[in-house]
Every structure is written in C-alpha cells, then in structure tokens.
Write a protein that holds these residues in place. Structure first.
Motif, PDB file in Angstrom:
ATOM      1  N   LEU A   1       0.521  -1.244   0.160  1.00 62.03           N
ATOM      2  CA  LEU A   1      -0.040  -0.147   0.311  1.00 62.03           C
ATOM      3  C   LEU A   1       0.850   1.388  -0.297  1.00 62.03           C
ATOM      4  CD1 LEU A   1      -2.869   1.238   0.304  1.00 62.03           C
ATOM      5  CD2 LEU A   1      -2.402   1.000   2.567  1.00 62.03           C
ATOM      6  N   GLY A   2       2.124   1.324   0.921  1.00 62.08           N
ATOM      7  CA  GLY A   2       2.693   2.364   0.809  1.00 62.08           C
ATOM      8  C   GLY A   2       3.588   2.684  -0.267  1.00 62.08           C
ATOM      9  N   LYS A   3       3.768   1.765  -0.984  1.00 62.92           N
ATOM     10  CA  LYS A   3       4.569   2.011  -2.220  1.00 62.92           C
ATOM     11  C   LYS A   3       3.546   2.552  -3.385  1.00 62.92           C
ATOM     12  CE  LYS A   3       8.001  -1.615  -2.148  1.00 62.92           C
ATOM     13  NZ  LYS A   3       8.227  -3.243  -2.246  1.00 62.92           N
ATOM     14  N   ALA A   4       2.296   1.908  -3.481  1.00 61.02           N
ATOM     15  CA  ALA A   4       1.468   2.557  -4.463  1.00 61.02           C
ATOM     16  C   ALA A   4       0.967   3.891  -3.980  1.00 61.02           C
ATOM     17  CB  ALA A   4       0.080   1.574  -4.375  1.00 61.02           C
ATOM     18  N   ALA A   5       0.749   4.240  -2.768  1.00 55.85           N
ATOM     19  CA  ALA A   5       0.409   5.739  -2.241  1.00 55.85           C
ATOM     20  C   ALA A   5       1.387   6.554  -2.821  1.00 55.85           C
ATOM     21  CB  ALA A   5       0.150   5.724  -0.826  1.00 55.85           C
ATOM     22  N   GLN A   6       2.776   6.063  -2.723  1.00 59.14           N
ATOM     23  CA  GLN A   6       3.736   6.919  -3.084  1.00 59.14           C
ATOM     24  C   GLN A   6       3.760   7.119  -4.538  1.00 59.14           C
ATOM     25  OE1 GLN A   6       7.476   5.388  -1.451  1.00 59.14           O
ATOM     26  NE2 GLN A   6       7.819   7.397  -0.732  1.00 59.14           N
ATOM     27  N   GLN A   7       3.613   6.089  -5.261  1.00 59.70           N
ATOM     28  CA  GLN A   7       3.528   6.171  -6.830  1.00 59.70           C
ATOM     29  C   GLN A   7       2.465   6.885  -7.227  1.00 59.70           C
ATOM     30  OE1 GLN A   7       2.865   2.158  -9.002  1.00 59.70           O
ATOM     31  NE2 GLN A   7       4.744   3.259 -10.346  1.00 59.70           N
ATOM     32  N   LEU A   8       1.193   6.918  -6.427  1.00 58.31           N
ATOM     33  CA  LEU A   8       0.218   7.782  -6.565  1.00 58.31           C
ATOM     34  C   LEU A   8       0.440   9.112  -6.821  1.00 58.31           C
ATOM     35  CD1 LEU A   8      -3.104   8.026  -7.423  1.00 58.31           C
ATOM     36  CD2 LEU A   8      -3.236   7.982  -4.848  1.00 58.31           C
ATOM     37  N   GLY A   9       1.272   9.449  -5.443  1.00 60.27           N
ATOM     38  CA  GLY A   9       1.665  10.878  -5.651  1.00 60.27           C
ATOM     39  C   GLY A   9       2.784  11.311  -6.680  1.00 60.27           C
ATOM     40  N   SER A  10       3.395  10.578  -7.246  1.00 60.51           N
ATOM     41  CA  SER A  10       4.304  10.871  -8.195  1.00 60.51           C
ATOM     42  C   SER A  10       3.635  10.624  -9.646  1.00 60.51           C
ATOM     43  CB  SER A  10       5.837   9.849  -8.326  1.00 60.51           C
ATOM     44  OG  SER A  10       5.587   8.244  -8.606  1.00 60.51           O
ATOM     45  N   LEU A  11       2.858   9.755  -9.922  1.00 60.36           N
ATOM     46  CA  LEU A  11       1.940   9.811 -10.932  1.00 60.36           C
ATOM     47  C   LEU A  11       1.008  11.270 -11.029  1.00 60.36           C
ATOM     48  CD1 LEU A  11       0.463   6.127 -10.990  1.00 60.36           C
ATOM     49  CD2 LEU A  11       1.945   7.266 -12.738  1.00 60.36           C
ATOM     50  N   THR A  12       0.727  11.611  -9.980  1.00 56.54           N
ATOM     51  CA  THR A  12      -0.013  12.707  -9.753  1.00 56.54           C
ATOM     52  C   THR A  12       1.058  13.990 -10.296  1.00 56.54           C
ATOM     53  OG1 THR A  12      -1.137  11.818  -8.105  1.00 56.54           O
ATOM     54  CG2 THR A  12      -1.594  14.288  -8.598  1.00 56.54           C
ATOM     55  N   MET A  13       1.960  13.969  -9.920  1.00 52.95           N
ATOM     56  CA  MET A  13       2.909  15.124 -10.193  1.00 52.95           C
ATOM     57  C   MET A  13       3.033  15.008 -11.666  1.00 52.95           C
ATOM     58  SD  MET A  13       4.526  16.621  -7.571  1.00 52.95           S
ATOM     59  CE  MET A  13       6.167  16.715  -7.901  1.00 52.95           C
ATOM     60  N   VAL A  14       3.530  13.878 -12.261  1.00 52.46           N
ATOM     61  CA  VAL A  14       3.821  13.920 -13.757  1.00 52.46           C
ATOM     62  C   VAL A  14       2.455  14.405 -14.353  1.00 52.46           C
ATOM     63  CG1 VAL A  14       3.876  12.120 -15.563  1.00 52.46           C
ATOM     64  CG2 VAL A  14       5.075  11.912 -13.391  1.00 52.46           C
ATOM     65  N   VAL A  15       1.331  13.794 -14.183  1.00 50.00           N
ATOM     66  CA  VAL A  15       0.196  14.591 -15.010  1.00 50.00           C
ATOM     67  C   VAL A  15       0.110  15.924 -14.643  1.00 50.00           C
ATOM     68  CG1 VAL A  15      -2.338  14.123 -15.418  1.00 50.00           C
ATOM     69  CG2 VAL A  15      -0.851  12.193 -14.882  1.00 50.00           C
ATOM     70  N   GLY A  16       0.005  16.012 -13.414  1.00 41.73           N
ATOM     71  CA  GLY A  16      -0.066  17.504 -13.044  1.00 41.73           C
ATOM     72  C   GLY A  16       1.005  18.602 -13.619  1.00 41.73           C
ATOM     73  N   GLN A  17       2.234  18.173 -14.164  1.00 43.86           N
ATOM     74  CA  GLN A  17       3.116  19.102 -14.835  1.00 43.86           C
ATOM     75  C   GLN A  17       2.694  19.120 -15.975  1.00 43.86           C
ATOM     76  OE1 GLN A  17       6.751  17.156 -13.785  1.00 43.86           O
ATOM     77  NE2 GLN A  17       6.966  18.180 -11.651  1.00 43.86           N
ATOM     78  N   LYS A  18       2.265  18.169 -16.798  1.00 41.90           N
ATOM     79  CA  LYS A  18       1.926  18.188 -17.865  1.00 41.90           C
ATOM     80  C   LYS A  18       0.694  18.868 -18.036  1.00 41.90           C
ATOM     81  CE  LYS A  18       3.253  13.508 -19.461  1.00 41.90           C
ATOM     82  NZ  LYS A  18       2.784  12.013 -19.909  1.00 41.90           N
ATOM     83  N   ALA A  19      -0.165  18.993 -17.231  1.00 42.21           N
ATOM     84  CA  ALA A  19      -1.674  19.622 -17.317  1.00 42.21           C
ATOM     85  C   ALA A  19      -1.252  21.134 -17.348  1.00 42.21           C
ATOM     86  CB  ALA A  19      -2.361  19.582 -15.906  1.00 42.21           C
TER      87      ALA A  19
END
Lengths: 611, 611
Positions: free
Chosen positions: B493-511
C-alpha cells in the motif's frame, strides 16, 4: 438504428499482406484443384458476402431482438420476421455450401474465406448467424466420422441449407460436466437406437427456417461405462428422411419450451425432449466425446468470431456516434458549433482505440487460425499438417476466450461512448452487449477454455506446442529487435514471451505435486490465458506494424490505412499490453490465497457436502 | 429465483469495529440531541430495514423487470405490480424520513444509517429504490437552498413520501454538457416562471406511486449568460399545490414517452415536455449548476451504492449456486455425489472472492463517506467539518465510478459462475448485470467522474486534498509496517500511495502545459481513478484486516467472521491490487498514443468539423 459495414479492407490486409494467403493456399493441392485458391476469387467472394450481409442480414438484427422466437402449444417455433426469407436467400446464393466438400455439393472454398464470411454474419446479426453456424458444426462432425450411408443422405441437405443441424450436449444437471449426462440410447436391433432424455440450451433447436432439423445428440448406450468414456454420438432427425431424401415421419423429439434469456433473442434456445426418438450412431460407440469435439473445436472458433464480430460492429457504431455527437468544448476548438465532436476528447479516443486494437488483432488471429486449418487439412507434407494442427489446438481456447472477453469489453466500452443513449434499446448498443455476453459462457465457459489451454494444450505435452510457438516468436524478435519502428514492441514482446515461459514452468512444477497441483493449474488458468492472449496479440500487432511500415516506406500508403496500423500498434503496446504486468503478479501469487477457510469465508461445510 | 439478504453483520462490523461510529456520532451534537447517535438504536434500525427490504422490496425485483412501466395515451404511467403497495408501506414505516430534518417531519438519523439502508434497498431492487432515492435528492437540494416558503410547502410532503421528486437535467442534445441546455424560463412577474423545453432520461419522471411529483429543473432564464453560468434551478410540480398542501391544478409538464432500455425496467425513464409550466426559482438566479450539484453529489454516492448493492446481491446468489451446483470431480473428493459442488474449484473461488473483496471494501468506503458527511454537516469544530468535507469531495467520484465499475464486473463474474443458467432470465443473474450497467453511465459517466477526480478534486487545489489523505495513509503505514499480519499489505500500500503521488505530479506538470495539458489529464483520468480506487480499497482492507486480527488475537472470533476478513484481505492484495502495476504503466504512457491521425485511424476530418 445501428449499421454494419463488413471490414473488407482489413480482411484483405490480413489475408494478403500479413498472411500471404495467395502463396500459402497455392501450396495446397485441394484448393488448387478446385480453383478456389485464387486471390481475386477470394476477394470477390468477400465483396459479395459483404453486400449480402449488409443488406439482407444486418437489417434483421434489431427486429430479431425485439420479437424473439415464439413457441406454440405444439412445440413449433416461429423465428422473427424476415429471418426465414433471408435464410432462404442465403442458401440460394450458396453461402451454406461455401467451404463444404464438393462431393456433397459444397464449393470447396478455404476456411480462410468462410471464417471471414462468418465474422461478417456474426457482426451483422449473431442470433441469425447461429442457425447456419450450428448446421456447419453438425456437417463437420458427420463429415468426419459418419458412415457413407449417413453422409450421402444428410450431408447434401446440410450443405444446401435445406436442413439445419444442432449439437445436443447439455442437460439440466450437466453442463461443463458431460460425463454425467443421463440421456440414454437403447439398441433397436435394426441399426437404429431409441434415444430418451432431456437436453437443454439447444441453440437453433427448433425453428421454421428449414423442413428438417438434424440433431447430433450425446447419449449413453445401455451398458456403457460411466463418465465420458461411455458416451456415444447419435444423429436424431426431427423428421426421419425417406431413402430419396424427402422428409418422412415425425420423430420422437419435441421442443418442450424456449428459454427467456439476456440476448440472442432471435435464436431459439430450446429444451428438447427425446422420447424414444429414432437415432443413428455417428462414429464409434463410446467415442462420442471425441467426435463431438470435432464440432466443438469449430464451434469454439466460431464463438470467438462472435466476440470479434460484435466488437467490430459495436466499435463501428461508437465511432460514428463519436464523430457526430457534440459535447463539451476542446481547446483548441475543432468545430464551429456550440460544442465539439466527442471524438476529440482523449478518453473517448482511448475507448475507440481499445475497440480497434482488440478487433483488428482478433481478426488477424482468426484468419491465421483459418489458414492453419486449411494447411492442417490439405497440406501434402505431414509435418506441415501436424505443425498447423498443433497451432490450431493451442490457440483455439485463446481464440474462443480471449476474443469473446475482449468482444464483450469492447461492446461495453463502445456503449459507454454513447452515454445515456447507450442504455436505450433503439440505439442498438445495449443489444450488442447482451448478445456478446453469451460468447463468454457457451461452448465451454471461458474458465474451461483456460483449463483446456493450460492443462491440456500446454502442460499435457510437456510444453511442446508452446515451445514451437515460442520459437516462432523468438525468431521474429531476433530479426526485428533493432528495428527503428517496431524494435520497442519486439522488446516488450520478447520479455513477455520469456516470462510466459517461466510462468508456465512455475505452474507446471506445482501441477505435478499431487491433487493440490490440479488446484494450482485451476487457480492460474484464467489469468494465464489472458497473459498468453496478449503475447499472441502483441506478436500479431508487431507483425502488422512491420508490414504496414514496409508499405509506407515503399510509398504505397495511399489512404493512410497503413499509417493507422502503425499507430494502433503503438497504442496497443502502450495501453493494453501492460495488463500483462498485473497478470504476471496474480499468476505468481498462486492458488494459496484461494484456499480460504470454507466455513468462515463462504459459510460452507465440506463435511456436509461429503456426508 | 434470486434472493437477497441484507449484509447486516458486515455493516455493523464496518460501523462499529472499523469506523468507531458510536464515538464519532456521539461527538456530533445534532445526533446526540435527537437521540439518534446510539449504537443500539442504529442496529435496531438496520435490523428493521433488513426485514422490510427482504420481505417487501426484494420479491418485486423480477416482476419489475418483466413488467416494466407502461405509459398510456394521456401520459400517465403505471409502475409494475406491487410497486405502489410496497412504496406506501415504506412511507408508512417512516423510511423516507430516515435521515431527514426533524423540522420537516424527518427522523434526524445519521447518514451512516440511511446510506446503509440505501445499500439494502438498492441491492434488493434498484429500480424500485430509485423512486425514493430521487425524492431524497430533490429534498436535499430544496432543503439546502430553497426559500422558507418553498421548504414549508414541499419538504414535509417529500419527507413523508406523499410526493416524490426528480432531477431534470439532460436534454436530447445535452448530457454531460449541461452548459448548452435550451430549456428556458420566462419571468411571469408574479414570483413564478414559465418553463418550456424538453428533458430526457428523467428517472422516476412519471409514475403512479405518489399524488404529486416535484421536478427540479435546470433552465436558462431569459437574458442569462451563455454556458453553465446562465443556468438556474426551478421547482416545477406536476400538480400545483394549494396553500394547505393539498394538490391543485395540473401543471404544464407531461410525460411524452418512456424509454425502452437495457435494465432498471421497473423505473420509469421519462421524456418530459414542459410547455409554459409554472415553476419557482430554487436558490439564486444563474446558480443552478451549483445548487444542482448538491443533488448530484448525493446522487453520485447513491449511484455508487447501486454498484455496491448489485455486486452484493449478485455475489450472494452466485455463492448459493456454487455450493449447490455439482459439476466435475475435485481431488480429493468433497462430495459423495457423482460430482462436487463447484465452490471447490479454485477458479470459482477466485470469482467469488473477487465479489466479496470488492463488495466489502466498497461498503467500508460508502460508510466511511457517510460518517464523513455526518461530520461535515454537524461537527462543532469548523476544521473538522472542512476536513470531512474535503474527504467527501475527493472520494465521491471514486465512490461513484470505482464502485459501479466493480459492481458491474462482480455482477458479470457472478453470472459467469452460473454457466449457461446465468444467461437465462429466470435465474435473475442477467438482470443484475443489466441493472448494474446504468450505474457506470448516469449521474456523470465514469469517465466524467475520473475527470472530476483528477482535474477538479486533485489538481485544482494543487493536490492539497490528496496530500491530506496521503498523510492519513502514511501515518497508518508507519504504524503498521512491521506488523506480522498486515505488514506485507502495508508495504504494498505504501509503495502504491507513493507512486500515486508521483503519477499525480507527472500528470500535473503536463496539465500546466497549455491546451495539450488538458488532453493529458483527459487521457490519464480513467486509469488514474482506478489506481486511486485501489489505494483507497487497499487502505480499507489493511485496516479491516488489522481490526479483525485484533479480534482474533483477543479470542473474540466466535463464528469465523474475523478470520474471513483476514483471508479476503490477503486475497485482495494478492489478486486484485496488482492491477495497479498495469495502471501505473498506462498512466505513464501518457496521451501521446491517443493523438493518432484523425483521418487515417478514424476517417474523421477535423477540417470538416471546423468548416
């Protein structure tokens, strides 16, 4: 109202550009001798089939759903308006005879073309298409193992379409588990048998399209062993034919009722009561299961085609709607209207591309298998025949399960593109979803296909068939790993193929560990089939991309068809193929997490079950 | 015939063991003062609701599907047999008033219990449950922004169930895109407005259950700006009430037709024609969209509950069938019959556990949100209210989309367990599938939910709401990372939550990169929501496993309920959670592969669209 257009351009691409069908069929004397291997002829047949299917069959799809089949008090069944007229035209035009044996009035065309036509029919109207589809299954079994007497009497009628056929397997208590059927056969001592029992879920089991119906029935001959080894196959006609082929007295088989079901309303799903009905043995006593498998393998590929055809037609209609429907404004704007066509929104494109990617790969698989069937049956070299047969055996469960699962999912996503209108009957999308659902269930549920793949086709021969295919992939990967266009796909594909091998090893080793081994196979099978399916589709997409790129490089892409292939391939590897990452994890997790406490989790006492 | 049993044991587990509802509700003066926070009382209400729903509502589910709603030539609509009688009993027993404001005759119970009751109703009979469900939505909007005059006149009738409500948003050309609606309002100069236009897809839009129907209608007041900023909300009663609350003259709104649709046949989906109908403004002019969202947020959670309820009932019936159906022999044998119950086969267990895992996590999410709604509305501390409100806002699109997607998939898998019988209407499984399908479409398609989540709820506030939730998860993970039972889950869960954060960052920057940025959000949203959903369910499963393990360790697991929780948690992390691996890859792939050549791939000319 939805429409259907046969995907002729793509069919010809797969046949000629991808599979090199002209050359391959040219190597088979049977087709060469029958003058049925010629590419121009095949293309003409496809064009003509498309015209027939689009104008005569597709318009009956919604009316079939709405009216359904109706049984009267005597057990007679009326098919929906227009079904009979279209069927008669279909027979008159010779479509039922397309790939049948010329000895019995067939045209001797390759499976390659008949399977493409089958996709068209099923995309246009799956419920209607099941009538000739089941006849074809009965034809195949009878042709393979029937006596000359039976063949001479029945095959010409099945080939012409004057009579239709069914396969009668399921009983109320016995679906997957045919070993426990109770329908019995008693020797009449005159070369015939008295068949008694109840069969259910008999597609096209009773109808008004033909003057006679030829049931192929699994039954247990008195005195036969228990289980699947005591089952024989019998031919039980609705009317007993006279020696001249005319229809004689009514036999003791009656339609007791029709099922009310989720979809395929236009096809009669009958309960058939056999009450001492006169039957003839087909093939050998107690070999009924083997003989039935001749029909079932064809039926399984045919069921896969239903997933393909329904995915295609659902995609086509979603595409048309996405161009037409204006909703929300995209930046930059692409329309001068108050809103933009929804096809501009990336998530809609994602759903459309999913439909296109699965459908086109499915078509490539289906036609590859069709050509392999032709090779298996007619290649002069026995090794080539065996190789083709092994490939067909290995990939048939994938064609059935992966294509119907994808077809259903594509139908659901295509419906989604319509928003609320997708839920409304008049748009036709919800019918595609309901019709597509059965493909995942019948002819052996997709769970059973997965067991067939992993247990029988892969593990039972120690992985030989799999290794042969893996070799083909390996060779392709080595040839193309540095390719500037498809190198990246080949790289992904190569890794996945390698992992498929190691996953097979892992499960295979567990499989050998006593009874729990069987549970491990059972636990992994569905995910394994899906993983394998992606490897096969990945291979086909990489190959299609390569062929298309070559055409582009040669300046032959006049209409952008080849460009589209390369872009859909890219989409496939970026957005669909990564499902393998999840599947690898769930396969590796094994069966342990399924071995939960029966009482605590399911409220089920094994002790009660065994009491 | 299928049956339904309210999952009382699990509801009470979630409320008390997982969420500590007694303490939490006790901190809210509103419920304390109304004596509606008491655990014993809540349990009694649940027990009573279960009894009512199982005996009065569930038996009408199949008849509702079979009969559907029928409209006569005058536009009157008859609901299926038994619907009206059950509705009247439901009102008489006070169920429509459950969580309503005591000022208007409500019982002032917490959302926690009303949402649990809502799950029961929807699991028993979703089409029937939509009648009171939509009334509740109308009640909420009117209660929030109506004038005292309107509230005093209408709310008591909505609370008692004497009158029902609807929400009228969609028009033929405007579904997702409400900014382009054409229904217009003209000021009558007497405090009322004349409403004219056509609304479609109006659930419970016309029926015979109540003496009056209160339509809440989005329309554009003459002279208002274009787009969503020019839309106002109007109350348009079918009959104009007299001052004493009795029903007066017929208003100018008529049901023009009913839709024929895939499922929820028992609920009337109406086309409503407003022809100068008298309406009253609800809330402020041009704030209609904001006001409607009060209803829509409740409706979205309500729609999520449909996925939950239908998943639950489909699972229950599949479980019963799996214990009963004998097919194939397992080694070692568990039955003395000719075949074993199919529940013993691992692949069947996989499908059952999938249903159980998604359903129980969905229930935990729904009740967590329900309690958060209670806190948002009634906590004395403003910071707590805001925190709870933010959580509800963030997780509502997940509750709507993830729960309905899972509910549909669970219904499909549960149907699969029945083999061919699952396709037959009498078994009821195919109805669950058809009924579950609409939840993914209406109240904002699941694609729109995904945009709401990623675009509005996550990115628009710079990820603040997400970070707050991530903090909660982080804290939980740190506390439990070394736990011998749940440490492994917490790790995943912790790994996935962390990855959710980084995926959000990636999309957020593109956004943030101009118009293409919006396309990147649109391209990622659906996969992102599903990833996020797994993180939330993973968190809930890890917490449930921990609570259950504590009970086991304390010797309190008398019936194996807690053992089951720990085993289903294990299954969830082994077999369902790994979907995140695929989703991470497809999110990272970005929108590039969707930007295919319009003409080549889709046969679509942007130039034509803009001409």
């Amino acid at each position: 109202m939805p429409s259907y257009k046969a995907p002729l351009r793509d069919m010809k691409f797969v046949m000629q550009d991808l599979l090199g069908a002209g050359e391959q069929l040219g190597a088979l004397p049977f087709y060469r001798d029958n003058d049925t291997a010629d590419t121009d002829l095949l293309n003409q047949v496809l064009d003509e089939a498309a015209r027939f299917v689009e104008t005569e069959v597709a318009p009956l799809n919604q009316v079939g759903d709405r009216e359904g089949c109706v049984r009267d008090e005597h057990g007679n069944v009326k098919t929906p308006s227009g079904f009979k007229a279209a069927y008669q035209k279909y027979c008159a035009a010779g479509w039922t005879a397309l790939d049948a044996d010329p000895t019995y009035g067939g045209q001797g065309m390759p499976h390659l073309v008949s399977i493409a036509v089958n996709e068209m029919v099923t995309g246009a109207n799956v419920a209607w298409g099941m009538y000739p589809g089941l006849s074809h299954g009965a034809y195949s079994a009878l042709h393979a193992v029937g006596t000359d007497e039976l063949k001479n009497l029945y095959l010409p009628k099945l080939v012409s379409g004057e009579w239709s056929g069914t396969m009668c397997l399921t009983e109320p208590h016995a679906g997957t588990d045919l070993g426990i059927i109770r329908t019995k056969a008693t020797d009449n001592g005159d070369g015939t048998y008295a068949i008694t029992g109840t069969k259910i879920f008999i597609s096209a089991g009773e109808h008004d399209l033909t003057e006679n119906i030829v049931h192929l029935v699994l039954a247990r001959l008195e005195g036969s062993p228990k289980g699947t080894k005591g089952i024989s196959l019998f031919l039980v006609p609705k009317f007993i034919p006279n020696a001249d082929g005319s229809v004689g007295e009514r036999n003791g088989v009656v339609c007791g009722s029709l099922e009310h079901k989720m979809g395929i309303h236009g096809n009669a799903t009958a309960v058939l009561n056999f009450d001492g009905a006169r039957g003839w043995l087909v093939g050998e006593v107690n070999k009924g299961m083997n003989h039935m498998f001749i029909m079932m393998n064809a039926a399984r590929l045919g069921t896969g085609l239903q997933g393909l055809g329904l995915g295609e037609v659902a995609y086509q209609n979603a595409l048309a709607y996405a161009k037409d429907r204006l909703q929300m404004r995209h930046e930059p704007r692409v329309s001068g209207e108050e809103a933009d066509p929804i096809i501009i929104h990336p998530d809609v494109r994602r759903m459309l591309l999913t439909g296109k990617a699965y459908t086109e790969a499915g078509r490539a698989l289906a036609l590859w298998l069709a050509l392999s069937l032709d090779t298996e049956q007619h290649h002069p070299d026995e090794a080539k025949r065996k190789e083709a047969g092994d490939l067909v055996a290995l990939l048939t469960p994938i064609a059935k399960a992966f294509m119907t699962d994808n077809g259903f999912n594509v139908a659901v996503q295509s419906q989604q593109i319509f928003g609320g209108h997708g839920y409304i009957a008049e748009w036709g999308m919800e019918q595609f979803v309901r019709d597509a659902r059965i493909g995942q269930i019948y002819e052996g549920t997709n769970g059973i296909q997965a067991l067939d793949l992993l247990g029988r086709k892969v593990l039972m021969d120690g992985g030989k068939k799999l290794q042969k295919l893996a070799g083909t992939l390996q060779e392709f990967a080595e040839e193309n790993e540095g390719d500037e266009h498809i190198g990246e796909y080949v790289n992904q594909l190569g890794k996945a193929a390698q992992q498929l091998g190691s996953l097979t090893m892992v499960v295979g080793q567990k499989a050998m560990q006593g009874p729990e081994g069987a549970d491990e196979v059972n636990a992994a099978a569905v995910d394994y089939l899906r993983y394998f399916g992606h490897v096969v589709y990945g291979y086909l997409w990489a190959r299609m991309a390569k062929v298309a790129q070559d055409k582009i490089d040669a300046g032959q892409d006049k209409d952008g068809f080849y460009l589209a292939k390369t872009q859909v391939a890219r989409f496939y590897f970026a957005k669909l193929f990564p499902e393998t990452k999840a599947l690898a994890a769930t396969i590796k997790a094994g069966g342990e997490t399924l071995a939960v406490d029966d009482q605590a989790v399911f409220g089920w006492e094994r002790a009660l079950a065994t009491a």
